[in-house]
Design a protein around this motif. Structure first.
Motif, PDB file in Angstrom:
ATOM      1  N   THR A 174      -1.737  -2.094 -17.102  1.00 53.70           N
ATOM      2  CA  THR A 174      -1.464  -3.249 -16.262  1.00 53.70           C
ATOM      3  C   THR A 174      -0.661  -2.844 -15.031  1.00 53.70           C
ATOM      4  OG1 THR A 174      -1.424  -4.651 -18.236  1.00 53.70           O
ATOM      5  CG2 THR A 174      -0.481  -5.571 -16.234  1.00 53.70           C
ATOM      6  N   ALA A 175       0.362  -2.017 -15.238  1.00 51.74           N
ATOM      7  CA  ALA A 175       1.185  -1.561 -14.120  1.00 51.74           C
ATOM      8  C   ALA A 175       0.377  -0.696 -13.155  1.00 51.74           C
ATOM      9  CB  ALA A 175       2.391  -0.779 -14.649  1.00 51.74           C
ATOM     10  N   ALA A 229      -2.550   0.002  -8.010  1.00 53.41           N
ATOM     11  CA  ALA A 229      -3.805   0.366  -7.352  1.00 53.41           C
ATOM     12  C   ALA A 229      -4.334  -0.741  -6.463  1.00 53.41           C
ATOM     13  CB  ALA A 229      -4.848   0.717  -8.412  1.00 53.41           C
ATOM     14  N   ILE A 230      -4.135  -1.984  -6.858  1.00 54.39           N
ATOM     15  CA  ILE A 230      -4.682  -3.100  -6.105  1.00 54.39           C
ATOM     16  C   ILE A 230      -3.842  -3.434  -4.878  1.00 54.39           C
ATOM     17  CG2 ILE A 230      -5.194  -5.583  -6.226  1.00 54.39           C
ATOM     18  CD1 ILE A 230      -5.898  -5.187  -9.162  1.00 54.39           C
ATOM     19  N   VAL A 290       0.587   7.550  -7.941  1.00 57.75           N
ATOM     20  CA  VAL A 290       0.658   6.898  -9.249  1.00 57.75           C
ATOM     21  C   VAL A 290      -0.717   6.763  -9.898  1.00 57.75           C
ATOM     22  CG1 VAL A 290       1.296   4.757 -10.439  1.00 57.75           C
ATOM     23  CG2 VAL A 290       2.754   5.658  -8.620  1.00 57.75           C
ATOM     24  N   CYS A 291      -1.745   6.526  -9.098  1.00 60.19           N
ATOM     25  CA  CYS A 291      -3.079   6.245  -9.635  1.00 60.19           C
ATOM     26  C   CYS A 291      -3.981   7.470  -9.618  1.00 60.19           C
ATOM     27  CB  CYS A 291      -3.723   5.107  -8.857  1.00 60.19           C
ATOM     28  SG  CYS A 291      -2.739   3.598  -8.849  1.00 60.19           S
ATOM     29  N   ARG A 345     -11.844  -7.722  -7.036  1.00 58.10           N
ATOM     30  CA  ARG A 345     -12.004  -8.822  -7.974  1.00 58.10           C
ATOM     31  C   ARG A 345     -12.378  -8.319  -9.368  1.00 58.10           C
ATOM     32  NH1 ARG A 345     -15.227 -11.334  -5.214  1.00 58.10           N
ATOM     33  NH2 ARG A 345     -17.215 -10.686  -6.155  1.00 58.10           N
ATOM     34  N   LYS A 346     -13.308  -7.339  -9.436  1.00 53.56           N
ATOM     35  CA  LYS A 346     -13.693  -6.783 -10.735  1.00 53.56           C
ATOM     36  C   LYS A 346     -12.514  -6.086 -11.405  1.00 53.56           C
ATOM     37  CE  LYS A 346     -18.563  -6.093  -9.548  1.00 53.56           C
ATOM     38  NZ  LYS A 346     -19.639  -5.096  -9.315  1.00 53.56           N
ATOM     39  N   SER A 347     -11.737  -5.356 -10.609  1.00 49.51           N
ATOM     40  CA  SER A 347     -10.568  -4.678 -11.155  1.00 49.51           C
ATOM     41  C   SER A 347      -9.554  -5.685 -11.676  1.00 49.51           C
ATOM     42  CB  SER A 347      -9.930  -3.791 -10.078  1.00 49.51           C
ATOM     43  OG  SER A 347      -8.828  -3.091 -10.595  1.00 49.51           O
TER      44      SER A 347
END
Length: 308
Positions: free
Chosen positions: A92-93, A98-99, A108-109, A216-218
């Motif tokens: 979740t974090a 990422a978003i 981080v990603c 949106r999918k993410s």
């Protein structure tokens, strides 16, 4: 129950293989986190659902009731459950970063960061469960060997372990997940307002729908996985806190004349079912995952026909 557990465990294995080997249009870091969630969920199903809960209805005296397994049981059980819980939290974090947090996204990603984080989660989840080695003891009473809380252990030690576990796998994860999801939904709402009100070039207009579709999918995957964990675990969290804050903690947990025992066991069932639903969540929310899943089914059916 064992056959049902085998089906659910197989679903996790299938999800792991599809995410690993097929193109589900996920980032590499998300792929690693989702694979880790599948592994942790399978460990929960094996150690808790199969070896502890299911076998006790088929065997009079489980091997868990004897030393050294009695002392090791909760290390494996709580280690697996801790890992399953905190994998959802870090996923979740990571998706939140990422978003929306572009400045630190590349650090981080990344797959390297994800691998180190997953390793740390599995390691510390089991390290935090090590004190349970001294909380249990194998005793022989009423012509039966049982694994119970160690009667020689200080009561303060036992209560500290119980409260720490409640804080560690329910209160803190719930607060973190609800906070990240709340911020994500808020920022998505603000982002949509900006897109609607801004005047951009035609080139950006062509790219923006694709970026917004991926975002949106993410977001759908993030909210679905994390909120299903919260909704399926909240009943057990509430009942465990009630049991620990009142004299009900001294009740016989096998006496179902007490309604709290029925509610607590229902909460346990719902909480453990979270370890088996992620495969179905991916199928319901991710079109690409459904396509890859159906492709695998078709390949398997063709393979079986050729063998027959």
């Amino acid at each position: 129950m064992p056959s049902l557990t085998q089906i659910l465990s197989s679903a996790n294995i299938i999800a792991f293989l599809i995410i690993w080997r097929r193109n589900c249009t996920l980032s590499r870091s998300s792929t690693l986190y989702l694979m880790a969630i599948s592994v942790a969920d399978n460990l929960v199903l094996v150690f808790i659902v199969v070896l502890e809960l299911s076998l006790k209805y088929h065997q009079q005296e489980l091997f868990w009731n004897y030393e050294p397994w009695c002392r090791l049981r909760d290390i494996f059980n709580y280690g697996a459950y801790n890992a399953s819980t905190w994998m959802v939290v870090v996923f979740t974090a990571e998706r939140f970063v990422a978003i929306h947090t572009w400045k630190i996204k590349t650090k981080v990603c990344s797959p390297r960061c994800a691998a180190w984080t997953i390793t740390a989660i599995f390691l510390f989840s089991h390290v935090f469960a090590i004190p349970y080695y001294w909380s249990n003891a194998s005793v022989y009473e009423n012509n039966q060997t049982k694994c119970i809380y160690n009667p020689e252990a200080p009561s303060q030690f036992i209560h500290t372990l119980v409260w720490f576990q409640t804080l560690h796998v329910y209160i803190l994860p719930f607060l973190a997940i609800l906070t990240f999801n709340g911020l994500t939904l808020r920022l998505i709402s603000l982002s949509n307002r900006i897109h609607l009100s801004s005047h951009v070039t035609s080139r950006v207009n062509k790219v923006t729908p694709l970026l917004r579709s991926r975002r949106r999918k993410s977001m759908v995957l993030l909210v679905t996985v994390s909120m299903s964990f919260v909704l399926l675990s909240v009943t057990r969290a509430i009942t465990q806190i009630i049991l620990r804050m009142s004299h009900m903690y001294l009740f016989d947990r096998n006496d179902y004349s007490y309604q709290i025992n029925i509610v607590a066991d229902t909460g346990t069932m719902l909480s453990l079912s979270n370890a088996a639903v992620n495969m179905y969540l991916y199928v319901c929310t991710q079109p690409k995952f459904r396509q890859e899943f159906l492709a695998c089914v078709r390949q398997m059916s063709v393979y079986c026909k050729t063998k027959i």
